[in-house]
Scaffold this motif. Structure first.
Motif, PDB file in Angstrom:
ATOM      1  N   ARG A 282       8.194  15.583  16.370  1.00 51.08           N
ATOM      2  CA  ARG A 282       7.031  15.505  15.479  1.00 51.08           C
ATOM      3  C   ARG A 282       6.600  16.899  15.054  1.00 51.08           C
ATOM      4  O   ARG A 282       6.412  17.775  15.901  1.00 51.08           O
TER       5      ARG A 282
ATOM      6  N   LYS B  57       2.939  20.538   5.717  1.00 53.50           N
ATOM      7  CA  LYS B  57       2.248  20.336   4.422  1.00 53.50           C
ATOM      8  C   LYS B  57       2.116  21.662   3.673  1.00 53.50           C
ATOM      9  O   LYS B  57       1.664  22.648   4.232  1.00 53.50           O
TER      10      LYS B  57
ATOM     11  N   GLY C 193      13.810  11.802  14.187  1.00 52.23           N
ATOM     12  CA  GLY C 193      12.595  12.110  13.434  1.00 52.23           C
ATOM     13  C   GLY C 193      11.356  11.439  14.002  1.00 52.23           C
ATOM     14  O   GLY C 193      11.434  10.559  14.860  1.00 52.23           O
TER      15      GLY C 193
ATOM     16  N   ILE D  54       6.709  11.876  12.903  1.00 53.27           N
ATOM     17  CA  ILE D  54       5.821  12.387  11.860  1.00 53.27           C
ATOM     18  C   ILE D  54       6.287  13.786  11.411  1.00 53.27           C
ATOM     19  O   ILE D  54       6.530  14.661  12.245  1.00 53.27           O
TER      20      ILE D  54
ATOM     21  N   ARG E 167      18.870   3.154   9.228  1.00 56.63           N
ATOM     22  CA  ARG E 167      17.972   3.935  10.082  1.00 56.63           C
ATOM     23  C   ARG E 167      16.670   4.273   9.341  1.00 56.63           C
ATOM     24  O   ARG E 167      15.590   4.256   9.921  1.00 56.63           O
TER      25      ARG E 167
ATOM     26  N   SER F 120       1.588   6.186   4.589  1.00 55.79           N
ATOM     27  CA  SER F 120       2.480   5.988   3.444  1.00 55.79           C
ATOM     28  C   SER F 120       3.706   6.850   3.674  1.00 55.79           C
ATOM     29  O   SER F 120       4.303   7.398   2.760  1.00 55.79           O
TER      30      SER F 120
ATOM     31  N   SER G 106      -2.433   4.159   2.809  1.00 60.43           N
ATOM     32  CA  SER G 106      -3.276   5.356   2.961  1.00 60.43           C
ATOM     33  C   SER G 106      -2.442   6.611   3.258  1.00 60.43           C
ATOM     34  O   SER G 106      -1.223   6.538   3.453  1.00 60.43           O
ATOM     35  N   ASP G 107      -3.108   7.758   3.299  1.00 60.44           N
ATOM     36  CA  ASP G 107      -2.560   8.943   3.970  1.00 60.44           C
ATOM     37  C   ASP G 107      -3.733   9.591   4.691  1.00 60.44           C
ATOM     38  O   ASP G 107      -4.807   8.971   4.795  1.00 60.44           O
TER      39      ASP G 107
ATOM     40  N   ASN H 204      -5.790  11.711   3.888  1.00 60.36           N
ATOM     41  CA  ASN H 204      -6.969  12.022   3.060  1.00 60.36           C
ATOM     42  C   ASN H 204      -7.773  10.797   2.651  1.00 60.36           C
ATOM     43  O   ASN H 204      -8.988  10.879   2.494  1.00 60.36           O
TER      44      ASN H 204
ATOM     45  N   ARG I 209      -0.055  13.408  -2.704  1.00 58.27           N
ATOM     46  CA  ARG I 209      -1.077  12.623  -1.992  1.00 58.27           C
ATOM     47  C   ARG I 209      -1.164  11.192  -2.531  1.00 58.27           C
ATOM     48  O   ARG I 209      -0.915  10.941  -3.705  1.00 58.27           O
TER      49      ARG I 209
ATOM     50  N   CYS J  55      -9.531   8.220   5.552  1.00 61.09           N
ATOM     51  CA  CYS J  55      -8.498   7.217   5.854  1.00 61.09           C
ATOM     52  C   CYS J  55      -9.012   6.039   6.679  1.00 61.09           C
ATOM     53  O   CYS J  55      -8.453   4.951   6.655  1.00 61.09           O
TER      54      CYS J  55
ATOM     55  N   THR K 131      -0.818   6.859  12.720  1.00 59.44           N
ATOM     56  CA  THR K 131      -0.870   7.773  13.863  1.00 59.44           C
ATOM     57  C   THR K 131      -1.670   7.169  15.022  1.00 59.44           C
ATOM     58  O   THR K 131      -2.234   6.076  14.903  1.00 59.44           O
TER      59      THR K 131
HETATM   60  N1  LIG Z   1       9.876   7.400  12.095  1.00 57.10           N
HETATM   61  C1  LIG Z   1      10.188   6.521  13.040  1.00 57.10           C
HETATM   62  O1  LIG Z   1      11.316   6.027  13.096  1.00 57.10           O
HETATM   63  C2  LIG Z   1       9.177   6.072  14.012  1.00 57.10           C
HETATM   64  C3  LIG Z   1       7.860   6.455  13.918  1.00 57.10           C
HETATM   65  N2  LIG Z   1       6.944   5.925  14.764  1.00 57.10           N
HETATM   66  C4  LIG Z   1       5.529   6.261  14.658  1.00 57.10           C
HETATM   67  O2  LIG Z   1       5.046   5.798  13.389  1.00 57.10           O
HETATM   68  C5  LIG Z   1       3.961   6.644  12.949  1.00 57.10           C
HETATM   69  C6  LIG Z   1       4.279   7.175  11.557  1.00 57.10           C
HETATM   70  O3  LIG Z   1       5.484   7.929  11.620  1.00 57.10           O
HETATM   71  P1  LIG Z   1       6.350   8.231  10.315  1.00 57.10           P
HETATM   72  O4  LIG Z   1       6.112   7.209   9.296  1.00 57.10           O
HETATM   73  O5  LIG Z   1       7.718   8.483  10.785  1.00 57.10           O
HETATM   74  O6  LIG Z   1       5.748   9.621   9.859  1.00 57.10           O
HETATM   75  P2  LIG Z   1       5.627  10.230   8.387  1.00 57.10           P
HETATM   76  O7  LIG Z   1       5.431  11.672   8.586  1.00 57.10           O
HETATM   77  O8  LIG Z   1       6.739   9.755   7.544  1.00 57.10           O
HETATM   78  O9  LIG Z   1       4.295   9.544   7.839  1.00 57.10           O
HETATM   79  C7  LIG Z   1       3.109   9.633   8.540  1.00 57.10           C
HETATM   80  C8  LIG Z   1       2.019   8.979   7.714  1.00 57.10           C
HETATM   81  O10 LIG Z   1       0.848   8.871   8.521  1.00 57.10           O
HETATM   82  C9  LIG Z   1      -0.188   9.667   7.958  1.00 57.10           C
HETATM   83  N3  LIG Z   1      -0.870  10.417   9.032  1.00 57.10           N
HETATM   84  C10 LIG Z   1      -0.324  11.319   9.881  1.00 57.10           C
HETATM   85  N4  LIG Z   1      -1.250  11.845  10.697  1.00 57.10           N
HETATM   86  C11 LIG Z   1      -2.403  11.248  10.353  1.00 57.10           C
HETATM   87  C12 LIG Z   1      -3.729  11.361  10.815  1.00 57.10           C
HETATM   88  N5  LIG Z   1      -4.048  12.201  11.810  1.00 57.10           N
HETATM   89  N6  LIG Z   1      -4.657  10.557  10.238  1.00 57.10           N
HETATM   90  C13 LIG Z   1      -4.328   9.714   9.233  1.00 57.10           C
HETATM   91  N7  LIG Z   1      -3.081   9.577   8.740  1.00 57.10           N
HETATM   92  C14 LIG Z   1      -2.145  10.326   9.294  1.00 57.10           C
HETATM   93  C15 LIG Z   1       0.491  10.638   7.038  1.00 57.10           C
HETATM   94  O11 LIG Z   1      -0.386  11.108   6.046  1.00 57.10           O
HETATM   95  P3  LIG Z   1      -0.335  12.659   5.594  1.00 57.10           P
HETATM   96  O12 LIG Z   1       0.909  12.769   4.781  1.00 57.10           O
HETATM   97  O13 LIG Z   1      -1.574  12.857   4.840  1.00 57.10           O
HETATM   98  O14 LIG Z   1      -0.289  13.472   6.855  1.00 57.10           O
HETATM   99  C16 LIG Z   1       1.628   9.788   6.505  1.00 57.10           C
HETATM  100  O15 LIG Z   1       1.186   8.929   5.490  1.00 57.10           O
HETATM  101  C17 LIG Z   1       3.801   7.702  14.045  1.00 57.10           C
HETATM  102  O16 LIG Z   1       2.879   7.231  14.987  1.00 57.10           O
HETATM  103  C18 LIG Z   1       5.188   7.736  14.692  1.00 57.10           C
HETATM  104  O17 LIG Z   1       5.160   8.225  15.998  1.00 57.10           O
HETATM  105  C19 LIG Z   1       7.287   5.002  15.722  1.00 57.10           C
HETATM  106  C20 LIG Z   1       8.575   4.609  15.875  1.00 57.10           C
HETATM  107  C21 LIG Z   1       9.643   5.200  15.100  1.00 57.10           C
END
Ligand SMILES: NC(=O)C1=CN([C@@H]2O[C@H](COP(=O)(O)OP(=O)(O)OC[C@H]3O[C@@H](n4cnc5c(N)ncnc54)[C@H](OP(=O)(O)O)[C@@H]3O)[C@@H](O)[C@H]2O)C=CC1
Ligand SMILES: O=C(O)CCC(=O)C(=O)O
Length: 449
Positions: free
Chosen positions: A97, A137, A168, A170, A208, A241, A263-264, A266, A290, A307, A323
């Motif tokens: 992450r 970012k 991978g 976040i 994947r 998203s 959402s994201d 923001n 965004r 969010c 998250t």
């Molecule tokens: N990728 C995978 O294969 C797997 C992921 N996960 C879990 O899924 C979740 C999302 O991961 P993934 O989609 O890969 O990550 P990405 O980086 O692709 O997307 C993360 C999304 O969550 C938002 N986000 C991140 N931090 C915060 C926060 N503090 N508050 C609000 N929104 C937030 C991001 O918005 P912004 O762009 O604004 O930061 C973005 O839209 C995590 O918990 C991860 O551990 C679980 C299993 C497998």
């Protein structure tokens, strides 16, 4: 917080004392210890071998400096982590992450959950997790590349296709995995399946990218089937998203649902006509912009700043895919008050303990993260198998395997919950089922392990 079982309480007290200020790690441990209580009381061998205290202590935790040069020639320093939590049933496996909130507590909670999640997949994978407080970012592609190369320069000393296989999470997608893999290959002069989530031209697996989101919907679909219902005609809210959110939304739509909000960090967008996923993919996967842009591009859609408000949108099914701790008690109450009947966790630990208890008390069908989002790592396991046999399977083959793994995880969690007297409580079912396999492997491997 107090646990009913004295042995588990003693272990939990030690966790708190030895890991002070690590709220996320303590929360993840508490949830597991509370729900495995019946399994500990049923088999005294676990307490005798002090399995729980051994399980909550990582086998190894590596912290390292990551130095890189930004586009202005300034030398930047970040902190890198890799926790190798448990290798009882296979090589350490789990994502990386990149987010400013990354710290020891976050990495340890993720690593601890990964151990039980990987066990549930039935594939031979131990648990690990890693990352850095680097914020991707606003960074240029060259800055991302330089960071990844520097990060891997240290990480390469600790991983390997049969030792520890990162992927991978976040902030780490195909682009970052590519840079990490390239640097590992350069350092080691070997082409092995040391990372998963690779590009398709260099050993990656079809599905994947989609796997975590698709797997989440396969799991929820199975849960809905048991209640004689389905995704068809339901209104769904998906937070985030990113990778998980986009493909959860895609599969939910394929299964007949209407996704009305995403959402994201923001804010969130609501589109009562149904989210246009091609627009979200263009904004997020291609332009890296965004979610606000969605409302500027799609007529009738509204953007709301912040969010958390997404949980006040009326829906039948909520899929938190952003998250940890994004749903607190207040949000859980808002969801239930608005008629939400189903929650499927795509993110890791997205609901607080209070929120989970509220959902369970109010008869919400609740799919806990460890089980429901295991499709990503399961497909990583399938990528490892393909790398070992130096073959690539078709999309249909991998998707069918993913589907059957998710159905089995659901059945295992549901059956285990019933067996231990908690019918319908998939939190208890998933935690016990995941725990038993790891604990039995640890018992078989002797006290020194
Ligand atoms: N990728 C995978 O294969 C797997 C992921 N996960 C879990 O899924 C979740 C999302 O991961 P993934 O989609 O890969 O990550 P990405 O980086 O692709 O997307 C993360 C999304 O969550 C938002 N986000 C991140 N931090 C915060 C926060 N503090 N508050 C609000 N929104 C937030 C991001 O918005 P912004 O762009 O604004 O930061 C973005 O839209 C995590 O918990 C991860 O551990 C679980 C299993 C497998
Ligand atoms: O595919 C992997 O190895 C990692 C997936 C992951 O990080 C997770 O399940 O949380």
């Amino acid at each position: 917080m107090s646990l009913k079982n004295a042995y588990l309480q003693k272990v939990y007290d030690k966790v708190v004392a030895k890991n002070p200020n690590e709220a996320e790690f303590q929360q993840a441990v508490y949830e597991v210890l509370e729900s495995i209580t019946p399994a500990i009381e049923k088999n005294p061998a676990y307490e005798k071998a002090n399995i729980i205290e051994r399980m909550v202590e990582p086998e190894r935790m590596i912290t390292f400096r990551v130095t890189w040069v930004d586009d202005n020639g300034n030398v930047q320093v970040n902190r890198g982590f890799r926790v190798q939590f448990n290798s009882a049933i296979g090589p350490y496996k789990g994502g990386l992450r990149l987010h400013p909130s990354v710290c020891a507590s976050v990495i340890k909670f993720l690593g601890f959950e990964q151990v039980l999640k990987n066990s549930l997949t039935t594939l031979p994978m131990g648990g690990g997790k890693g990352g850095s407080d680097f914020d991707p970012k606003g960074k240029s592609d060259m800055e991302i590349m330089r960071f990844c190369q520097s990060f891997m320069t240290e990480l390469a000393k600790h991983i390997g296709a049969d030792t520890d296989v990162p992927a991978g999470d976040i902030g780490v997608g195909a682009r970052e995995v590519g840079y990490l893999f390239g640097q590992y290959k350069r350092l080691r002069n070997e082409f092995t399946g040391v990372l998963t989530g690779k590009g398709l031209s260099f050993g990656g697996s079809l599905v994947r990218t989609e796997a975590t989101g698709y797997g989440l919907c396969y799991f929820v679909e199975e849960m809905l089937k048991d209640s004689n219902t389905s995704f068809a005609g339901k209104e769904v809210v998906v937070s985030g998203s990113g990778n998980v959110a986009i493909y959860a939304a895609e599969k939910a739509m394929e299964l007949g649902a209407k996704v009305i909000a995403m959402s994201d960090s923001n804010g969130y967008v609501v589109d009562e006509a149904g989210i246009k996923l091609d627009v979200v993919k263009q904004i997020k996967e291609v332009e890296r912009k965004r979610i606000k842009e969605y409302a500027e591009r799609v007529e009738g859609a509204q953007y709301h700043e912040g969010c958390k408000g997404i949980w006040t949108v009326k829906c039948d099914i909520a899929l938190p895919c952003a998250t940890q701790n994004e749903i607190d008690l207040e949000s859980a109450k808002a969801l239930v008050a608005n008629g939400c009947k189903v929650v499927g966790e795509g993110a890791n630990m997205p609901s607080t303990i209070d929120a989970i208890n509220y959902f369970l008390d109010n008869k919400v069908l609740f799919a806990p993260a460890k089980a429901a989002n295991a499709g990503g790592v399961a497909t990583s396991g399938l990528e490892m198998s393909q790398n070992s046999e130096r073959l690539s399977w078709t999309f249909e083959e991998v998707d069918a395997k993913l589907h059957s793994i998710m159905v089995n995880i659901y059945k295992n969690a549901a059956t285990t919950a019933k067996e231990y007297g908690f019918e319908g409580n998939l939190v208890v079912g998933a935690n016990i089922a995941g725990f038993l396999k790891v604990a039995d492997a640890m018992l078989a491997q002797g006290y020194a392990y």
